[in-house]
Design a protein around this motif. Structure first.
Motif, PDB file in Angstrom:
ATOM      1  N   PHE A 390       0.828  -1.205   0.000  1.00  0.00           N
ATOM      2  CA  PHE A 390       0.000   0.000   0.000  1.00  0.00           C
ATOM      3  C   PHE A 390       0.862   1.255   0.000  1.00  0.00           C
ATOM      4  O   PHE A 390       2.011   1.246   0.442  1.00  0.00           O
ATOM      5  N   ARG A 391       0.287   2.321  -0.504  1.00  0.00           N
ATOM      6  CA  ARG A 391       1.031   3.578  -0.663  1.00  0.00           C
ATOM      7  C   ARG A 391       1.511   4.106   0.690  1.00  0.00           C
ATOM      8  O   ARG A 391       0.816   4.009   1.692  1.00  0.00           O
ATOM      9  N   ASN A 392       2.704   4.683   0.668  1.00  0.00           N
ATOM     10  CA  ASN A 392       3.299   5.207   1.897  1.00  0.00           C
ATOM     11  C   ASN A 392       2.558   6.445   2.381  1.00  0.00           C
ATOM     12  O   ASN A 392       1.949   7.186   1.597  1.00  0.00           O
ATOM     13  N   LEU A 393       2.641   6.671   3.677  1.00  0.00           N
ATOM     14  CA  LEU A 393       2.121   7.908   4.261  1.00  0.00           C
ATOM     15  C   LEU A 393       2.996   9.080   3.825  1.00  0.00           C
ATOM     16  O   LEU A 393       4.221   8.951   3.743  1.00  0.00           O
ATOM     17  N   ARG A 394       2.375  10.193   3.544  1.00  0.00           N
ATOM     18  CA  ARG A 394       3.127  11.384   3.147  1.00  0.00           C
ATOM     19  C   ARG A 394       3.017  12.444   4.237  1.00  0.00           C
ATOM     20  O   ARG A 394       1.931  12.967   4.494  1.00  0.00           O
ATOM     21  N   PHE A 395       4.139  12.727   4.840  1.00  0.00           N
ATOM     22  CA  PHE A 395       4.168  13.692   5.938  1.00  0.00           C
ATOM     23  C   PHE A 395       4.643  15.053   5.423  1.00  0.00           C
ATOM     24  O   PHE A 395       5.389  15.129   4.452  1.00  0.00           O
ATOM     25  N   PRO A 396       4.224  16.129   6.086  1.00  0.00           N
ATOM     26  CA  PRO A 396       4.679  17.455   5.665  1.00  0.00           C
ATOM     27  C   PRO A 396       6.184  17.604   5.874  1.00  0.00           C
ATOM     28  O   PRO A 396       6.772  16.957   6.742  1.00  0.00           O
ATOM     29  N   LYS A 397       6.792  18.470   5.065  1.00  0.00           N
ATOM     30  CA  LYS A 397       8.225  18.705   5.209  1.00  0.00           C
ATOM     31  C   LYS A 397       8.510  19.452   6.511  1.00  0.00           C
ATOM     32  O   LYS A 397       7.675  20.212   6.990  1.00  0.00           O
ATOM     33  N   PRO A 398       9.685  19.211   7.084  1.00  0.00           N
ATOM     34  CA  PRO A 398      10.025  19.888   8.348  1.00  0.00           C
ATOM     35  C   PRO A 398      10.036  21.402   8.195  1.00  0.00           C
ATOM     36  O   PRO A 398      10.342  21.929   7.133  1.00  0.00           O
ATOM     37  N   ARG A 399       9.698  22.093   9.299  1.00  0.00           N
ATOM     38  CA  ARG A 399       9.702  23.560   9.301  1.00  0.00           C
ATOM     39  C   ARG A 399      10.612  24.122  10.385  1.00  0.00           C
ATOM     40  O   ARG A 399      10.708  25.331  10.558  1.00  0.00           O
ATOM     41  N   TYR A 400      11.258  23.227  11.116  1.00  0.00           N
ATOM     42  CA  TYR A 400      12.128  23.682  12.202  1.00  0.00           C
ATOM     43  C   TYR A 400      13.263  22.670  12.333  1.00  0.00           C
ATOM     44  O   TYR A 400      13.030  21.460  12.327  1.00  0.00           O
ATOM     45  N   THR A 401      14.479  23.170  12.414  1.00  0.00           N
ATOM     46  CA  THR A 401      15.652  22.298  12.529  1.00  0.00           C
ATOM     47  C   THR A 401      16.534  22.778  13.663  1.00  0.00           C
ATOM     48  O   THR A 401      16.744  23.985  13.837  1.00  0.00           O
ATOM     49  N   THR A 402      17.043  21.828  14.425  1.00  0.00           N
ATOM     50  CA  THR A 402      17.998  22.153  15.480  1.00  0.00           C
ATOM     51  C   THR A 402      19.127  21.134  15.458  1.00  0.00           C
ATOM     52  O   THR A 402      18.928  19.990  15.031  1.00  0.00           O
ATOM     53  N   ALA A 403      20.310  21.575  15.872  1.00  0.00           N
ATOM     54  CA  ALA A 403      21.414  20.631  16.061  1.00  0.00           C
ATOM     55  C   ALA A 403      21.304  20.072  17.478  1.00  0.00           C
ATOM     56  O   ALA A 403      20.883  20.768  18.405  1.00  0.00           O
ATOM     57  N   ILE A 404      21.649  18.816  17.630  1.00  0.00           N
ATOM     58  CA  ILE A 404      21.553  18.166  18.930  1.00  0.00           C
ATOM     59  C   ILE A 404      22.875  17.461  19.222  1.00  0.00           C
ATOM     60  O   ILE A 404      23.481  16.865  18.326  1.00  0.00           O
ATOM     61  N   ARG A 405      23.326  17.549  20.448  1.00  0.00           N
ATOM     62  CA  ARG A 405      24.539  16.828  20.835  1.00  0.00           C
ATOM     63  C   ARG A 405      24.430  16.411  22.298  1.00  0.00           C
ATOM     64  O   ARG A 405      23.746  17.056  23.107  1.00  0.00           O
ATOM     65  N   ALA A 406      25.094  15.321  22.609  1.00  0.00           N
ATOM     66  CA  ALA A 406      25.165  14.874  23.995  1.00  0.00           C
ATOM     67  C   ALA A 406      26.137  15.772  24.753  1.00  0.00           C
ATOM     68  O   ALA A 406      27.218  16.082  24.253  1.00  0.00           O
ATOM     69  N   VAL A 407      25.738  16.210  25.921  1.00  0.00           N
ATOM     70  CA  VAL A 407      26.635  17.040  26.737  1.00  0.00           C
ATOM     71  C   VAL A 407      27.885  16.244  27.108  1.00  0.00           C
ATOM     72  O   VAL A 407      29.003  16.763  27.077  1.00  0.00           O
ATOM     73  N   ASN A 408      27.685  14.956  27.405  1.00  0.00           N
ATOM     74  CA  ASN A 408      28.820  14.059  27.654  1.00  0.00           C
ATOM     75  C   ASN A 408      29.048  13.202  26.407  1.00  0.00           C
ATOM     76  O   ASN A 408      28.146  12.496  25.970  1.00  0.00           O
ATOM     77  N   GLU A 409      30.237  13.281  25.850  1.00  0.00           N
ATOM     78  CA  GLU A 409      30.529  12.567  24.602  1.00  0.00           C
ATOM     79  C   GLU A 409      30.287  11.068  24.733  1.00  0.00           C
ATOM     80  O   GLU A 409      29.967  10.398  23.753  1.00  0.00           O
ATOM     81  N   SER A 410      30.418  10.540  25.931  1.00  0.00           N
ATOM     82  CA  SER A 410      30.207   9.103  26.133  1.00  0.00           C
ATOM     83  C   SER A 410      28.749   8.697  25.864  1.00  0.00           C
ATOM     84  O   SER A 410      28.449   7.502  25.714  1.00  0.00           O
ATOM     85  N   ASP A 411      27.838   9.681  25.821  1.00  0.00           N
ATOM     86  CA  ASP A 411      26.414   9.388  25.586  1.00  0.00           C
ATOM     87  C   ASP A 411      26.026   9.483  24.111  1.00  0.00           C
ATOM     88  O   ASP A 411      24.837   9.349  23.778  1.00  0.00           O
ATOM     89  N   ASP A 412      26.988   9.712  23.224  1.00  0.00           N
ATOM     90  CA  ASP A 412      26.677   9.905  21.801  1.00  0.00           C
ATOM     91  C   ASP A 412      25.871   8.742  21.220  1.00  0.00           C
ATOM     92  O   ASP A 412      24.854   8.944  20.547  1.00  0.00           O
ATOM     93  N   GLU A 413      26.326   7.543  21.510  1.00  0.00           N
ATOM     94  CA  GLU A 413      25.653   6.362  20.958  1.00  0.00           C
ATOM     95  C   GLU A 413      24.248   6.224  21.537  1.00  0.00           C
ATOM     96  O   GLU A 413      23.285   5.891  20.832  1.00  0.00           O
ATOM     97  N   LYS A 414      24.125   6.520  22.820  1.00  0.00           N
ATOM     98  CA  LYS A 414      22.826   6.424  23.495  1.00  0.00           C
ATOM     99  C   LYS A 414      21.841   7.432  22.898  1.00  0.00           C
ATOM    100  O   LYS A 414      20.660   7.120  22.693  1.00  0.00           O
ATOM    101  N   VAL A 415      22.325   8.648  22.613  1.00  0.00           N
ATOM    102  CA  VAL A 415      21.467   9.682  22.017  1.00  0.00           C
ATOM    103  C   VAL A 415      20.927   9.216  20.672  1.00  0.00           C
ATOM    104  O   VAL A 415      19.735   9.379  20.373  1.00  0.00           O
ATOM    105  N   ALA A 416      21.784   8.619  19.846  1.00  0.00           N
ATOM    106  CA  ALA A 416      21.349   8.137  18.529  1.00  0.00           C
ATOM    107  C   ALA A 416      20.264   7.066  18.663  1.00  0.00           C
ATOM    108  O   ALA A 416      19.274   7.062  17.908  1.00  0.00           O
ATOM    109  N   GLU A 417      20.420   6.158  19.634  1.00  0.00           N
ATOM    110  CA  GLU A 417      19.424   5.092  19.843  1.00  0.00           C
ATOM    111  C   GLU A 417      18.078   5.666  20.287  1.00  0.00           C
ATOM    112  O   GLU A 417      17.019   5.252  19.804  1.00  0.00           O
TER     113      GLU A 417
END
Length: 717
Positions: A390-417
């Motif tokens: 069946f045809r895929n759902l079509r969502f509106p294009k994003p209207r807001y973008t932010t950069a995100i980073r873990a304050v502690n570099e050791s949490d980088d992988e956890k943030v992605a998950e």
């Protein structure tokens, strides 16, 4: 619970503005159907629908909730959706699987931006709509004005089934002009008294009844002939005409309710059972390859998955609609997206966080399952003898973008998950690692939408993150020819490094041939082009590399190294480190050493000479420019226009659309950061906008100076 046939199922989605009372209406519908024994409230945080912690804190729906109730031997599947535009990603799947939209209107507020947004989405899916006018017990309700506004906004297709005898604190009576009866409730709502219409209301009731008869008859030639013949229609004949009008979206029935006091809810549910279309009364679902799948319980089984949620003690819960056939617990089906088999080991129907296990579901029904291996939102499962997708759902294009980073570099992988889990629940949270910007980006529908994502990190996952302004994908180019040369010489014992490169660069324009000579001051340089390479760049534009070496001053084997050095600088432009584009390079002279010349020497020489020439060639930063379309109430037009112009936007034109004015403009991406928040503030949340990339354009000189200064500060930190 019993298994319902397709013809006895009604699939509904509650849509409308935030605060209109959709969640409270769900409570009353579930209570009337006996699914819950006591009605909860948003204030007490005990509703079946808004059951997540974030919704309790926000006092607003954030995710859609899948529920069911039973009434008059019908099963009503209900999807309660958020009213805020930021959470439109939950409305689209609900409309995809529902047969009818219940548009809940906050009577004191009338047509809100949430109403407009829901209307536009429902139009895309051709969803029939029933209006439920709620909060009729509140003050400052202007009933006739509200009906006039609705008729204006919906092309006079509103069909009043009911009207209130009185609004405000004394609301407890409704005249039903389909049944021609008066419904009256006590202070606690619930079951009404059904009385004859009093003399004081009979004239108005007859007038609206005749209007309703005409609207019902207009949707069917046979009914129209019957109407002309008899001068009226029976209640069943009117129901038939109303249903046909709903299916063609030429008629929108309107009901009066007070969901908080459970007034009018039973009558609305009765109408849904009798008139709202069953799943098999809609058009067949179409697959990607154009095959039409009939909603029939005797056909081969197929499911479409429209929602995924994650619960800590359960894992992923997958919600689906049975598009055809009969699904039984234990069935093994084919996932046509992954081409792998999936077993439906457990089958449920949901009432928010509570689930009831069932043995089977017929075509048109909505259910849930758990512990699927690979099946996700937008996937199709079907009988192994078929290949439906069946045809895929079509969502509106994003209207807001932010950069995100873990304050502690050791949490980088956890943030992605965590981001991947959250994006499964709301696909309009889009995650991207921007290699060019060296940032992890989250795209969403607005600042509130993104802040909700951060709430999960702070309160549920306890991972500290920082949201930062995203960098901009600029491009760099030149506007005039320039020349430079560079000698790379290094001696450190043994064989050294030596390479000298002389080159000219000029702007590239599509269709223009390379030149044969250049003049810089009093010096003229004539070129003998012996070879030309055209390199389209993956980030847009081109690099043209011309070999103009004569007399063997640079061996041909070193030219690829020179090109590699230039490409390294194109990949990280001399001004801001952004990609460079649209440049012709002429390598016309240089020197070699019989022992010390090698590829690394000429790569460094070519890269440095190119960088020096670039800075002398009147370099320009190109910035991404977007087409932006803003829907704004006419009384806020001037404020929005002024704000856009202050953001360097170029106004392209204006037009009208329903109750809104539409501004079409082009705006630099740099100026759109937090625009959704600013627009909401300017218009009290009544405006909406969409954006789409248009092109790269040369940046104004003063803005470029500012960007270069900011870049220089970052480089020195």
């Amino acid at each position: 619970m019993k298994t319902y046939k397709t013809s006895d199922i009604r699939n509904l989605t509650l849509i409308g503005g935030s605060g209109s009372g959709k969640t409270t209406l769900c409570e009353s519908m579930l209570f009337e159907g006996g699914v819950i024994k006591r009605r909860g409230s948003v204030q007490q945080q005990n509703t079946a629908s808004d059951h997540t912690t974030v919704e309790h804190e926000y006092r607003n729906s954030v995710f859609s909730s899948v529920l069911f109730t039973e009434y008059n031997d019908r099963k009503l599947n209900i999807i309660d959706t958020p009213g805020m535009d930021d959470f439109v990603g939950n409305v689209i799947p609900a409309l995809r699987v529902a047969a009818t939209g219940i548009m809940v209107i906050n009577a004191p507020e009338g047509i809100e931006v949430g109403t407009e947004i829901a209307t536009r989405q429902a139009k895309k899916f051709e969803t029939p709509i029933i209006f439920a006018i709620n909060h009729l017990d509140k003050p400052e309700i202007h009933w006739e004005s509200l009906i006039a506004d609705l008729n204006q906004g919906y092309q006079n297709h509103i069909a009043q089934i009911q009207y209130p005898v009185k609004t405000g604190e004394g609301f407890h009576k409704v005249v039903d002009v389909l049944k021609m009866k008066l419904y009256q409730w006590g202070t606690d709502g619930g079951e009404p008294e059904i009385l004859d219409i009093p003399d004081s209301e009979i004239e108005k009731a007859n007038e609206l009844h005749n209007e309703l008869v005409e609207k019902a008859a207009e949707n069917d030639e046979a009914l129209m002939e019957l109407y002309f013949e008899k001068g009226s229609l029976t209640e069943n004949e009117m129901r038939e005409g109303i249903k046909k009008g709903m299916l063609s979206r030429e008629l929108y029935p309107l009901f009066c309710i007070c969901s908080e006091k459970d007034m009018g809810v039973r009558r609305l549910m009765e109408f849904i059972c009798n008139v709202a279309p069953a799943p098999n009364e809609l058009k067949p679902k179409e697959t990607i390859d154009g095959k039409k799948v009939v909603v029939d319980e005797n056909e081969k089984t197929s499911l479409f998955f429209f929602k995924t949620s994650v619960e800590s003690h359960v894992g992923e819960i997958s919600y689906f609609k049975v598009n055809s056939g009969t699904l039984k617990e234990g069935d093994e089906l084919l996932n046509t997206t992954t081409e792998n088999k999936e077993k439906i080991s457990q089958l449920y129907v949901s009432a928010g966080k509570d689930r009831t296990r069932v043995s089977q579901l017929h075509a048109g029904d909505i259910g849930a399952t758990v512990k699927l291996k690979e099946t996700k939102t937008d996937h199709t499962l079907c009988d192994k003898s078929e290949n439906y997708k069946f045809r895929n759902l079509r969502f509106p294009k994003p209207r807001y973008t932010t950069a995100i980073r873990a304050v502690n570099e050791s949490d980088d992988e956890k943030v992605a998950e965590i981001l991947q889990k959250l994006a499964q629940e709301d696909p309009t949270w889009q995650i991207e690692y921007a290699k060019e910007l060296k940032q992890l980006l989250v795209h969403g529908q607005g600042e509130y939408h993104i802040n909700t994502l951060k709430w999960y990190f702070d309160h549920i996952y306890k991972v500290e993150i920082s949201l930062e302004r995203p960098r901009i994908s600029y491009r760099e180019t030149i506007t005039k020819p320039a020349t430079a040369n560079y000698r790379h010489k290094k001696q450190s014992g043994g064989s050294g490094q030596f390479g000298e490169v002389h080159l000219i660069i000029e702007p590239y324009t599509e269709g223009v041939d390379p030149k044969k000579s250049f003049k810089f001051g009093e010096k003229e340089i004539k070129l003998n082009i012996r070879g030309k390479e055209e390199h389209p760049l993956k980030w847009g534009g081109k690099l043209i590399f011309c070999n103009c070496i004569v007399g063997g001053v640079i061996d041909a084997r070193f030219l690829p190294a020179i090109l590699k050095g230039i490409m390294e600088k194109m990949d990280q432009g001399p001004l801001t480190g952004s990609y460079a584009r649209d440049i012709i390079v002429y390598v016309y002279d240089g020197k070699m050493h019989p022992v010390d010349s090698n590829e690394i020497s000429f790569k460094i020489a070519g890269r440095t000479a190119f960088s020096q020439a670039f800075k002398e060639a009147a370099p320009k930063i190109l910035e991404p420019v977007y087409n932006i379309q803003v829907h704004v109430p006419s009384d806020k037009m001037g404020d929005v226009m002024s704000d856009l112009q202050s953001r360097r936007a170029l106004i392209l034109g204006m037009e009208s659309s329903g109750n809104y004015e539409v501004i079409n403009a082009q705006i630099p991406l740099k100026e759109t950061y937090k625009y959704s928040t600013a627009l909401s503030s300017l218009t009290n949340g009544r405006a909406m906008f969409s954006m789409e990339f248009a092109q790269y354009e040369k940046m104004q000189a003063d803005v470029q100076k500012q960007i270069l200064e900011e870049h220089e500060e970052l480089e020195t930190v």
